[in-house]
Design a protein around this motif. Structure first.
Motif, PDB file in Angstrom:
ATOM      1  N   LYS A  75      -8.013   9.773 -10.586  1.00  0.00           N
ATOM      2  CA  LYS A  75      -7.631  10.958 -11.483  1.00  0.00           C
ATOM      3  C   LYS A  75      -7.612  12.514 -10.527  1.00  0.00           C
ATOM      4  N   ASP A  76      -7.549  11.324  -9.385  1.00  0.00           N
ATOM      5  CA  ASP A  76      -7.488  13.432  -8.515  1.00  0.00           C
ATOM      6  C   ASP A  76      -6.026  12.741  -6.998  1.00  0.00           C
ATOM      7  N   SER A  77      -5.214  14.104  -7.175  1.00  0.00           N
ATOM      8  CA  SER A  77      -4.230  14.386  -7.541  1.00  0.00           C
ATOM      9  C   SER A  77      -3.506  14.794  -5.634  1.00  0.00           C
ATOM     10  N   THR A  78      -5.596  15.173  -5.530  1.00  0.00           N
ATOM     11  CA  THR A  78      -5.120  15.413  -3.715  1.00  0.00           C
ATOM     12  C   THR A  78      -5.341  14.992  -3.425  1.00  0.00           C
ATOM     13  N   ILE A  79      -6.367  13.588  -3.418  1.00  0.00           N
ATOM     14  CA  ILE A  79      -6.078  13.168  -2.415  1.00  0.00           C
ATOM     15  C   ILE A  79      -4.722  11.582  -2.271  1.00  0.00           C
ATOM     16  N   ALA A  80      -4.015  11.679  -3.894  1.00  0.00           N
ATOM     17  CA  ALA A  80      -2.583  11.097  -3.923  1.00  0.00           C
ATOM     18  C   ALA A  80      -1.800  11.875  -2.749  1.00  0.00           C
ATOM     19  N   LEU A  81      -1.477  13.253  -2.908  1.00  0.00           N
ATOM     20  CA  LEU A  81      -0.802  14.266  -1.916  1.00  0.00           C
ATOM     21  C   LEU A  81      -1.026  13.920  -0.515  1.00  0.00           C
ATOM     22  N   LYS A  82      -2.392  14.182  -0.375  1.00  0.00           N
ATOM     23  CA  LYS A  82      -2.640  13.556   0.715  1.00  0.00           C
ATOM     24  C   LYS A  82      -2.260  12.271   1.779  1.00  0.00           C
ATOM     25  N   ILE A  83      -2.375  11.335   0.790  1.00  0.00           N
ATOM     26  CA  ILE A  83      -1.452  10.202   0.752  1.00  0.00           C
ATOM     27  C   ILE A  83      -0.207  10.092   1.460  1.00  0.00           C
ATOM     28  N   PHE A  84       0.340  10.556   0.461  1.00  0.00           N
ATOM     29  CA  PHE A  84       2.040  10.856   0.441  1.00  0.00           C
ATOM     30  C   PHE A  84       2.033  11.231   1.799  1.00  0.00           C
ATOM     31  N   GLU A  85       1.479  12.561   2.092  1.00  0.00           N
ATOM     32  CA  GLU A  85       1.795  13.698   2.853  1.00  0.00           C
ATOM     33  C   GLU A  85       1.803  12.328   4.200  1.00  0.00           C
ATOM     34  N   LEU A  86       0.811  11.674   4.332  1.00  0.00           N
ATOM     35  CA  LEU A  86       0.583  11.347   5.417  1.00  0.00           C
ATOM     36  C   LEU A  86       2.206   9.761   5.640  1.00  0.00           C
ATOM     37  N   ALA A  87       1.894   9.706   4.743  1.00  0.00           N
ATOM     38  CA  ALA A  87       3.162   8.482   4.742  1.00  0.00           C
ATOM     39  C   ALA A  87       4.822   9.482   5.044  1.00  0.00           C
TER      40      ALA A  87
END
Length: 387
Positions: free
Chosen positions: A98-110
């Protein structure tokens, strides 16, 4: 059996490895499952993207999100993976932790690695648009469209999603601004199609503000593809079918043979001469005659004598029939029958001869027929009676 199959013939089958891992997972042998997935990843002939995704899902189910992060870290070090691993890891973090911050970091990394692929950009835009962060979504659209990593043809889908985003949450000025920017990006390709581009503002899913035939006449881009995607049977398909049928009828066709003039052909090993115009075949008999021929004995069962049909017909044609009808008893003339034939007839008919009192010979009561002159038996009997 799984071990034998994955080490011999089917050693490159991902499906078999996944089934093997689920089987061991059901037996709670997690270390064995880790070994199976690592061994599958080490195969160089297959794409490991789906293997890493399934490996992360297993690690999350069995050991939690931290174990899945370790698998994702191992996947990032593999140069063969695609953007799907990043998308799966980001969505797993969003739905599970339930953490969108980590998900956004993964998308930015990709984005740094797969920013030139429109498929990844579409997934990133779909994710961030569902976070209800309007400013971040606009910023991402601007980054994608102004980065110059996409060709003009591939950027059309992104422009359409940007316009749809502004239609849903923006004002009229924002919508008009996006439409103008899209028209400028494609230049002469959209020139003179203002009405067709205006439809994108008012459509919703598979609902359009005018009839399908009107969309085709206006020249709306990809209308046929969009309607076929929802599985709807529309008027444009019927119209296209009618037009294609009419054009097909107008085309000059290749000359076709007249099948009515063709002769039936039945191959045969040793056909009789002149049995068919094409060598090696005969005329097949009708179905009823074929069934009858299958029931009767084959021709080689009869060895003769054979009737010569031509001569028999000539004889019958040359035969002179009498004018008057001659009545014969039992089919023959009894007046011209010799005594030997008459005796045979009598025996066949069961007639018994009686002994004559004067001569001692047998005679018939019904027919007085003279005995044959060459009757040896009668001559011997007469010699015995004479003194």
């Amino acid at each position: 059996m799984y071990e034998r199959a994955t080490t011999t013939v089917l050693k490159n089958s991902m499906l078999l490895f996944f089934a093997y891992a689920d089987f061991e997972e059901g037996r709670l042998k997690y270390e064995k499952v880790h070994t199976i997935y690592r061994r599958c990843v080490e195969i160089q002939d297959i794409d490991p993207t789906l293997i890493y995704i399934q490996y992360m899902r297993f690690a999350r189910r069995a050991e939690g999100i931290k174990s899945a992060r370790l698998v994702f870290k191992m996947a990032r070090e593999d140069t063969r993976i695609k953007y799907h691993v990043y998308v799966a890891a980001a969505l797993m973090e969003y739905y599970c932790s339930k953490d969108s911050t980590i998900a956004l970091k993964i998308f930015e990394l990709a984005f740094k690695k797969f920013g030139h692929q429109v498929e990844f950009q579409r997934e990133y835009l779909n994710f961030i648009s569902h976070l209800n962060e309007d400013n971040n979504t606009r910023v991402l659209f601007e980054r994608v469209l102004t980065a110059g990593q996409l060709s003009t043809e591939k950027s059309l889908d992104i422009w359409n999603k940007f316009l749809e985003f502004e239609v849903n949450i923006g004002d009229l000025a924002s919508i008009t601004k996006v439409e103008k920017r899209r028209a400028q990006a494609f230049g002469s390709e959209f020139e003179g199609k203002e009405t067709a581009l205006l439809i994108d503002r008012y459509k919703y899913l598979d609902l359009y503000p005018c009839q399908v035939t009107e969309l085709k006449a206006i020249g709306h881009k990809d209308v046929v593809k969009q309607i076929a995607a929802v599985g709807a049977v529309t008027e444009i398909e019927v119209a296209n079918t009618a037009v294609e049928a009419e054009e097909e009828a107008k085309k000059s066709k290749y000359p076709m043979p007249d099948t009515l003039q063709m002769l039936p052909f039945k191959p045969r090993l040793n056909p009789p001469p002149d049995s068919h115009p094409v060598p090696g075949g005969i005329f097949p008999a009708p179905p009823i005659a074929t069934e009858l021929l299958s029931r009767i004995p084959p021709p080689f069962c009869f060895g003769g004598p054979f009737v010569i049909i031509d001569k028999f017909i000539e004889h019958m044609m040359a035969l002179k029939l009498p004018d008057d009808i001659v009545a014969f008893e039992n089919g023959f003339d009894q007046k011209n029958v010799d005594s030997g034939t008459q005796l045979s007839i009598d025996i066949a008919l069961g007639r018994k001869r009686k002994l004559d009192s004067t001569t001692g010979d047998e005679s018939d009561d019904d027919l007085a027929v003279a005995p044959p002159s060459n009757d040896i038996y009668r001559q011997r009997q007469q010699k015995k009676v004479k003194p």
